[in-house]
Design an enzyme around this catalytic site. Structure first.
Site, short mmCIF file in Angstrom:
data_model
loop_
_atom_site.label_atom_id
_atom_site.label_comp_id
_atom_site.label_asym_id
_atom_site.label_seq_id
_atom_site.Cartn_x
_atom_site.Cartn_y
_atom_site.Cartn_z
N LYS A 19 16.71 30.30 54.00
CA LYS A 19 16.88 31.55 54.74
C LYS A 19 17.54 32.61 53.87
O LYS A 19 17.13 33.78 53.87
CB LYS A 19 17.68 31.31 56.02
CG LYS A 19 17.76 32.55 56.89
CD LYS A 19 18.16 32.24 58.32
CE LYS A 19 19.59 31.85 58.44
NZ LYS A 19 20.07 31.94 59.84
N GLY A 92 23.12 37.79 61.29
CA GLY A 92 24.24 38.43 60.62
C GLY A 92 23.95 38.71 59.17
O GLY A 92 24.34 39.75 58.63
N ARG A 120 29.92 40.12 66.77
CA ARG A 120 30.42 39.66 65.47
C ARG A 120 30.93 40.82 64.62
O ARG A 120 30.33 41.88 64.56
CB ARG A 120 29.31 38.89 64.75
CG ARG A 120 29.13 37.50 65.36
CD ARG A 120 27.70 37.05 65.43
NE ARG A 120 27.17 36.80 64.11
CZ ARG A 120 25.89 36.48 63.89
NH1 ARG A 120 25.06 36.41 64.89
NH2 ARG A 120 25.48 36.26 62.68
N ASP A 317 27.75 26.76 56.31
CA ASP A 317 26.84 26.62 57.44
C ASP A 317 26.60 25.16 57.83
O ASP A 317 26.04 24.89 58.89
CB ASP A 317 25.50 27.27 57.12
CG ASP A 317 25.58 28.79 57.13
OD1 ASP A 317 26.43 29.33 57.86
OD2 ASP A 317 24.81 29.42 56.39
N LYS A 344 30.93 33.30 62.88
CA LYS A 344 29.49 33.08 62.71
C LYS A 344 28.77 33.44 64.01
O LYS A 344 29.29 34.20 64.84
CB LYS A 344 29.25 31.62 62.30
CG LYS A 344 29.71 31.29 60.89
CD LYS A 344 28.80 31.94 59.86
CE LYS A 344 29.11 31.51 58.45
NZ LYS A 344 28.14 32.06 57.48
N ARG A 348 32.12 28.78 65.69
CA ARG A 348 31.58 27.44 65.47
C ARG A 348 32.68 26.38 65.44
O ARG A 348 32.43 25.23 65.81
CB ARG A 348 30.78 27.42 64.15
CG ARG A 348 29.42 28.03 64.29
CD ARG A 348 28.58 27.89 63.04
NE ARG A 348 27.26 28.49 63.26
CZ ARG A 348 26.45 28.90 62.30
NH1 ARG A 348 26.83 28.79 61.03
NH2 ARG A 348 25.28 29.41 62.59
N ARG A 391 22.71 26.41 64.97
CA ARG A 391 23.24 25.26 64.22
C ARG A 391 24.05 24.33 65.13
O ARG A 391 24.07 23.12 64.90
CB ARG A 391 24.07 25.75 63.04
CG ARG A 391 23.24 26.56 62.04
CD ARG A 391 23.85 26.64 60.67
NE ARG A 391 23.16 27.65 59.88
CZ ARG A 391 21.99 27.48 59.27
NH1 ARG A 391 21.37 26.33 59.37
NH2 ARG A 391 21.43 28.46 58.58
#
EC number: 2.5.1.19
Length: 440
Positions: A19, A92, A120, A317, A344, A348, A391
């Site tokens: 990505k 983001g 964010r 990540d 994030k 998270r 995720r």
């Protein structure tokens, strides 16, 4: 979606293109003079949002039937006024890097995104870009939507990152391309360097010097970028999910092809090997200036380890799925340097801790740390709130493959932002997951 205990995952697969590299290939291709051809582009919602933004700024972008993306760039400083807001959806990375592109172009553009992206913070990016002459205004502080007014006479800066962030670094470097003189960024800890590698390949006047544990990167503005063919390697952040699934699911052996092995991105692989993971790196080679290889992964008895804070930038990540591996290990796993996880797609750190607790795993979460007490085989049986975070959803579906009772995530639709084929790929390997009505 629901995931149930599975065993014997097997097969040879290639996960979607990286990505980070996909975003950058579209953006830097849009700044080149001429046509850039991109193979293996990740066609998830996040990257497609970036493609739409580049088209709105004047680049001609087309995908042909063979899966190749063609980007006809407008040159550095050549972006035109967009007709409407630039909508980055949940991305983001797309929003923050594009802030850098527009910051030193004499146009105005409104940046927006979905409900999650609008929560964010953007101040870490906008603060140095304001020093370069850009202006930002909005009704929600440093959150989107933001009206960005690019500098008419951009000013080069020397900027030391207060925290390690590849997104902030990249935004400044992209802004520097249309800025006279020499702009310098100093990062205290080396972060992913895809922007630097790709800018060099396209002909930017860029220099990198090691400095302590970090780097000093300098860009001299107004170099003409020349189009290059780009082949996007497999995303290690996406590979992390079948990788961990194979390690924690009894009797498994899989091969993950053409995975990016950039040193700034392989922290998870190194950590899992330290935990006792049977991971073999085969067919190592270079592709488009990036190191790649095939990962042969076999089920393993993992043990808890201490993951040093300085490793965090190379795997930021991947911590949600590392926490899942830690829950299936024997003993305690300690992770530090995780403050970035709180800004994030969701918080998270909090989401991982809550998801593990919901499935019977003992966990301690600090402001920037996580401690997981491994159980070998976690109880499972919980429902996990994903907070619209792809995720979190994928990590806890992986947990369900090794838990005693099924694990449910409240929403799996956002997985398409980074890994549209996740369900098909995992079920093709033998994983038992699907929508609640299908999972039995």
């Amino acid at each position: 979606m629901v995931a149930r205990a599975s065993r014997g995952l097997s097969g040879r697969v290639r996960v979607p293109g990286d990505k980070s590299i996909s975003h950058r290939a579209l953006m830097i291709g849009a700044l080149a003079v001429g046509e850039t051809r991109i193979a293996g582009l990740l066609e998830g919602e996040d990257v497609l949002a970036t493609a739409h933004a580049m088209a709105a700024l004047g680049a001609h972008i087309e995908r042909t039937a063979d899966g190749i993306w063609h980007v006809d760039g407008v040159g550095v400083g050549g972006f035109s006024q967009p007709a409407g807001p630039l909508d980055f959806g949940n991305s983001g990375t797309g929003a923050r890097l594009c802030l850098g592109l527009v910051a030193t172009t004499p146009i105005a553009a409104t940046f927006t995104g979905d409900a999650s992206l609008q929560t964010r913070p953007m101040a870490r990016v906008t603060a140095p870009l304001e020093q370069m002459g850009a202006r930002f205004s909005g009704t929600n502080g440093d959150r989107l939507p933001l009206l960005v007014t690019g500098a008419r006479a951009a000013v080069p800066i020397a900027y030391e990152l207060p925290v390690a962030s590849a997104q902030v670094k990249s935004a400044i470097l992209l802004a520097a391309l249309n800025t006279p003189g020499r702009t310098t960024v100093v990062e205290p800890v080396a972060t992913r360097d895809h922007t630097e590698r790709m800018l060099k390949a396209f002909g930017a006047a860029l220099e990198v010097a090691e400095e302590g544990g970090g780097r000093r990167i300098a860009v001299t503005g107004f170099a003409e970028l020349k189009p290059q063919p780009v082949t996007v390697p497999a995303d290690p952040s996406s590979a992390a999910f079948p990788l961990v699934a194979a390690l924690i699911t009894e009797g498994s052996e899989i091969v993950l092809e053409n995975v990016l092995l950039n040193p700034t991105r392989r922290g998870l692989v190194d950590t899992l090997i330290e935990m006792g993971g049977d991971i073999e790196i085969a067919n190592e080679r270079q592709s488009g200036g990036e190191p790649v290889g095939d990962l042969v992964v076999r089920s393993s008895r993992l043990r808890g380890v201490r993951v040093p804070a300085e490793r965090a930038p190379s795997m930021i990540d991947e911590y949600p799925v590392l926490a899942v591996a830690a829950a299936c290990a024997e003993g305690r796993t300690e992770m530090a340097g995780l403050a970035e996880l709180r800004v994030k797609e969701s918080d998270r750190l909090a989401a991982v801790a809550a998801g593990l607790r919901a499935n019977g795993v003992t966990v301690e979460a600090g402001e920037d740390s996580l401690v997981v007490e491994g159980m070998g085989t976690p109880p499972g049986g919980g429902v996990v709130e994903t907070h619209m975070d792809h995720r979190i959803a994928m990590a806890f579906l992986v947990l369900g493959l090794a838990a005693r009772a099924p694990v449910t995530v409240d929403d799996g639709t956002m997985i398409a932002t980074s890994f549209p084929a996740f369900t098909d790929l995992m079920t093709g390997l033998g994983a038992r997951l699907g929508e609640p009505r299908d999972a039995a």
